[in-house]
Design a protein around this motif. Structure first.
Motif, mmCIF file in Angstrom:
data_model
loop_
_atom_site.group_PDB
_atom_site.id
_atom_site.type_symbol
_atom_site.label_atom_id
_atom_site.label_comp_id
_atom_site.label_asym_id
_atom_site.label_seq_id
_atom_site.Cartn_x
_atom_site.Cartn_y
_atom_site.Cartn_z
ATOM 1 N N UNK A 70 0.800 -1.212 0.000
ATOM 2 C CA UNK A 70 0.000 0.000 0.000
ATOM 3 C C UNK A 70 0.837 1.269 0.000
ATOM 4 N N UNK A 71 0.355 2.284 0.767
ATOM 5 C CA UNK A 71 1.038 3.580 0.829
ATOM 6 C C UNK A 71 2.420 3.459 1.459
ATOM 7 N N UNK A 77 5.401 -5.736 6.277
ATOM 8 C CA UNK A 77 5.841 -6.086 4.922
ATOM 9 C C UNK A 77 5.573 -7.575 4.711
ATOM 10 N N UNK A 78 5.741 -8.040 3.491
ATOM 11 C CA UNK A 78 5.527 -9.469 3.212
ATOM 12 C C UNK A 78 6.619 -9.944 2.260
ATOM 13 N N UNK A 79 6.848 -11.286 2.291
ATOM 14 C CA UNK A 79 7.851 -11.920 1.439
ATOM 15 C C UNK A 79 7.117 -12.649 0.327
ATOM 16 N N UNK A 80 7.311 -12.268 -0.923
ATOM 17 C CA UNK A 80 6.593 -12.960 -2.009
ATOM 18 C C UNK A 80 6.912 -14.443 -2.079
ATOM 19 N N UNK A 120 5.492 6.946 3.930
ATOM 20 C CA UNK A 120 4.320 7.238 4.735
ATOM 21 C C UNK A 120 4.611 8.410 5.663
ATOM 22 N N UNK A 121 3.609 9.290 5.830
ATOM 23 C CA UNK A 121 3.719 10.416 6.761
ATOM 24 C C UNK A 121 3.021 10.054 8.055
ATOM 25 N N UNK A 122 3.738 10.189 9.151
ATOM 26 C CA UNK A 122 3.201 9.942 10.480
ATOM 27 C C UNK A 122 3.209 11.248 11.268
ATOM 28 N N UNK A 123 2.204 11.455 12.101
ATOM 29 C CA UNK A 123 2.067 12.680 12.877
ATOM 30 C C UNK A 123 2.013 12.331 14.358
ATOM 31 N N UNK A 124 2.863 13.014 15.132
ATOM 32 C CA UNK A 124 2.954 12.770 16.565
ATOM 33 C C UNK A 124 2.792 14.105 17.271
ATOM 34 N N UNK A 166 10.530 4.942 3.402
ATOM 35 C CA UNK A 166 10.782 6.150 4.190
ATOM 36 C C UNK A 166 9.547 6.478 5.020
ATOM 37 N N UNK A 167 9.775 6.721 6.298
ATOM 38 C CA UNK A 167 8.726 7.214 7.198
ATOM 39 C C UNK A 167 9.082 8.652 7.592
ATOM 40 N N UNK A 168 8.155 9.567 7.295
ATOM 41 C CA UNK A 168 8.353 10.960 7.729
ATOM 42 C C UNK A 168 7.484 11.188 8.968
ATOM 43 N N UNK A 169 8.139 11.423 10.085
ATOM 44 C CA UNK A 169 7.442 11.656 11.344
ATOM 45 C C UNK A 169 7.390 13.168 11.562
ATOM 46 N N UNK A 170 6.204 13.718 11.512
ATOM 47 C CA UNK A 170 5.994 15.164 11.687
ATOM 48 C C UNK A 170 5.486 15.430 13.093
#
Length: 782
Positions: free
Chosen positions: A148-149, A172-175, A154-158, A235-239
């Motif tokens: 998915x996204x 995540x998954x392993x094909x 993904x953007x995370x907000x704290x 990449x996770x962007x934590x704002x």
């Protein structure tokens, strides 16, 4: 090996089918030797191969006629299972290859593992051939994948100041692991002081995040590793979400300000600034106010600018006693609630030299005996002059050296600058030099401020030498008669009077009004200049109240007094509005009232104090919807009647209003022409009429028509506050009645109780003995 075995078992049937199809094609083509070389065959292709990946190469052997191939051939037909993942690509001449198209993803784990592709070729002579290419999809070890996204980041907000702990669960998954039994390992590619990640993909914060103290956002590179050490990352962007947790703080360094008095309202005194750490230094989000209402200053709630709201006069009121004004300034980061801060500032109003030195009198007339001795004090100006400024040197003043033609040798100021005028020369009346001067001396002296800009006022002192009196004081006319319009404003000049004395030198004549010129409202309607005899109006006069004023004007030169009669005729003008009765009236009319009927015999009678009845004109202003009403006559009379001008049409929808409020204008310009109306004085009065239209009753009784009379009962509360004893008496009487009823209730309860108690005692008689029963009479108690 299983795939190959199954293919081996199925290959004879497929081959026989291809042979049959080929035999049919050879029969239809006449048996020419057009054929596909290197087919049938079996080839392998790796899963997830990119487009244009070569799968199998083959060539075409042309027929005996050497006819070229038709455009678009050879091609893949009837793939089993159906797919668009393959196509035929020409290499050169009669050499071709089968390549992937990229339209479908070849996936070993989820898609078909074997494809049977029928390669069909045809030339211009319609000779054909068909062979089968079997394509096997081979397995390739794939790295783990984010879904998915999360795959694109993904953007995370704290929220800031949140306790360290759980933030997000990465998955995540392993094909290769279709059963999802082999665990994956998660990690942060770059270690972070503020975050950590567990092996199962849980992202934690390790510190309390502060929006104002640190970074506003963090970029975390999250990696995942499978059992074969293949990795993937996202990449996770934590704002950090800012919250309102910091109080604003003031940035303006000054706390004390000063401003001169008499500055214009709106002048900026101070600029209070503040910052809110929560808003990243943007002052536009802060609101400023002065909690305690100030009568002198206001603050702009958006900019913090303090401005002058009202006049600042340092020389009067409370500012004269205390020129220091203390203000408390409040700043908050939202209109209600939120964080706020306060500071105390002081503003000092400084005195300026804005009031010139002045005197209660600027003109003095002094009569001095001709034998007055040198050094005689004529006038002390300090008793008449003052300066309203509050502080020195702005309130200090002095006097200049006296001047005047012929007076410098006779009068002086002693000591210099003191304002004390003394005699230093000879005023003998018989002295020829004095006679040439007319025995009248003018002394000019200036009073000026000691501080810049040195405002000045000129003082005129007239000194007369008193000679012997020989002739009386008389006016130049035995009587005066003046005319003035009643519309003239206060201050209008009426005329002049003049009195003369034949004595030499001529003495100054002072005029005054001895009697006359009064009314019920004003004790003095006229004013006369005491020096010139000019007569002026003090207030506006009214011809209708008083048409003629008779004044007695007196003139005196210090020794003699004369008087004269002054008659002032007040010329009437059109300045009175027409007044009508009734001023307000209510009428109710039936909906079928005949046109031209005088509504309820209503008659309007008007009077105008300064206009004839023929000058009145009537018109209806607002409220006359559809022009149903009119007045007759509409001009030339002081009496008019209200008529119905047109019928009502409620059924047709023309009329919708049942209650009419007519505003009637009565104007006194009927006798004026169109040209003179624009220049003449015209007055207008008003009358309000309320007309209610009553509809037909639901059940009508056929009777002879008769006049309809509407009675209006006006109920009015005529209670007066002076009749306080009425509610007091009613309240007191009510309390007495309630008390009597209560006492009667108590007495009734006692009577019932005593009666019942006595009956009970009579019934409780002692039992008789057995021996007495023989003689006892039977008693029956009912």
């Amino acid at each position: 090996m299983k795939i190959l075995d199954s293919h081996t078992h199925r290959e004879p049937s497929r081959m026989w089918g291809a042979v049959i199809v080929l035999a049919l094609l050879e029969l239809t083509s006449g048996g020419d030797a057009l054929c596909l070389i290197h087919l049938p065959a079996t080839s392998n292709v790796a899963e997830n191969s990119p487009p244009a990946t070569s799968v199998h190469a083959f060539s075409v052997n042309l027929s005996v006629s050497l006819s070229p191939l038709m455009p678009g051939f050879p091609l893949v037909v009837n793939p089993t299972p159906f797919t668009e993942a393959f196509r035929v690509n020409r290499l050169s001449g009669t050499d071709f290859e089968v390549v992937t198209t990229g339209k479908e993803q070849l996936d070993f784990e989820t898609g078909p593992k074997i494809f049977d592709l029928q390669i069909y070729v045809k030339d211009d002579a319609h000779v054909t051939d068909l062979q089968v290419l079997t394509v096997q999809v081979t397995d390739v070890n794939e790295p783990p994948q984010f879904q998915g996204n999360l795959a694109q980041g993904l953007n995370l907000y704290v929220v800031e100041r949140t306790n360290p702990g759980f933030i997000y669960q990465v998955e995540a998954f392993d094909p290769e692991d279709t059963s999802q039994n082999i665990p994956l390992s998660y990690f942060l590619t770059s270690p972070s002081r503020n975050f950590r990640m567990s092996a199962n993909g849980t992202l934690f914060s390790t510190t309390e995040l502060d929006f104002e103290a640190g970074h506003k956002s963090f970029y975390l590179l999250v990696g995942v590793r499978d059992s074969r050490n293949l990795e993937a990352s996202t990449v996770l962007q934590v704002t950090i979400v800012n919250i309102n947790d910091e109080i604003p703080h003031f940035t303006s360094p000054r706390r004390e300000y000063s401003i001169p008095e008499e500055v214009r309202p709106g002048t900026i005194v101070a600029n209070i600034t503040a910052e809110d750490p929560d808003d990243e230094g943007l002052p536009g989000h802060l609101l400023y106010s002065i909690p305690a209402t100030s009568s002198y200053f206001v603050i702009d709630q958006l900019t913090g600018t303090i401005q002058v709201a009202h006049r600042l006069d340092r020389d009067t009121g409370e500012l004269r006693q205390n020129p220091i004004i203390s203000l408390e300034v409040l700043v908050r980061d939202r209109p209600s609630g939120g964080q706020e801060n306060r500071i105390q500032i002081t503003i000092t109003v400084e005195d300026i030299n804005d009031n010139p030195a002045t005197c209660r009198k600027l003109t003095f007339s002094i009569m001095l005996a001709e034998r007055a001795a040198n050094g005689t004090l004529l006038l002390d100006l300090n008793k008449f002059c003052f300066d309203d400024d509050s502080e020195a040197p702005n309130n200090k003043f002095n006097f200049t050296t006296p001047s005047g033609v012929g007076s410098s040798s006779r009068f002086s100021q002693h000591p210099p600058g003191s304002g004390r005028i003394v005699l230093i020369g000879d005023l003998n009346y018989e002295n020829p030099s004095n006679l040439a001067a007319g025995n009248k001396y003018s002394v000019i002296i200036q009073v000026q401020d000691a501080a810049p800009p040195h405002y000045k006022k000129i003082i005129y002192i007239c000194i007369l030498t008193s000679p012997e009196n020989e002739f009386p004081l008389i006016f130049d006319r035995p009587s005066y008669k003046f005319d003035v319009s009643e519309t003239r404003p206060a201050g209008t000049r009426v005329g002049w009077v003049r009195a003369m004395d034949r004595d030499l030198p001529q003495r100054t004549v002072v005029y005054s009004i001895a009697s006359g010129g009064a009314s019920h409202w004003y004790p003095n309607i006229f004013w006369i200049n005491p020096k010139t005899g000019e007569l002026r109006l003090v207030t506006k006069v009214d011809h209708e109240t008083t048409a003629i004023y008779v004044l007695t004007v007196e003139a005196t030169n210090g020794e003699d007094t004369g008087s004269v009669t002054v008659t002032v005729n007040i010329i009437g003008e059109n300045d009175e509005k027409p007044v009508c009765t009734p001023h307000f009236y209510f009428m109710a009319i039936p909906v079928d009232l005949r046109v031209g009927t005088n509504i309820q015999n209503f008659k309007l009678t008007c009077t105008d104090l300064d206009s004839s009845p023929r000058s009145l004109r009537y018109s209806i202003g607002s409220g006359n919807i559809n022009s149903h009403f009119t007045f007759s006559p509409n001009a030339g009379s002081n009496v008019t009647r209200l008529l119905l001008a047109s019928r009502f049409d409620y059924a047709g929808g023309l009329d919708k209003v049942w209650d009419y409020k007519l505003l009637v204008y009565i104007t006194d310009d009927n006798l004026l022409s169109g040209r003179t109306k624009a220049e003449a004085l015209v007055e207008t009065g008003t009358v309000t009429l309320s007309v209610k239209v009553t509809p037909h009753p639901t059940s009508a009784i056929t009777t002879a028509p008769r006049p309809r009379v509407t009675y209006q009962i006006l109920r009015e509360n005529i209670y007066s506050s002076s009749a306080w004893y009425v509610p007091f008496t009613i309240t007191l009487g009510s309390l007495v009645i309630v008390g009597l009823l209560g006492s009667l209730t108590v007495l009734l309860a006692k009577a019932v109780y005593i009666y019942c108690f006595s009956i009970t005692r009579k019934d409780k008689k002692p039992l008789r003995k057995n021996g007495d029963m023989k003689n006892a009479k039977r008693e029956a108690i009912v």
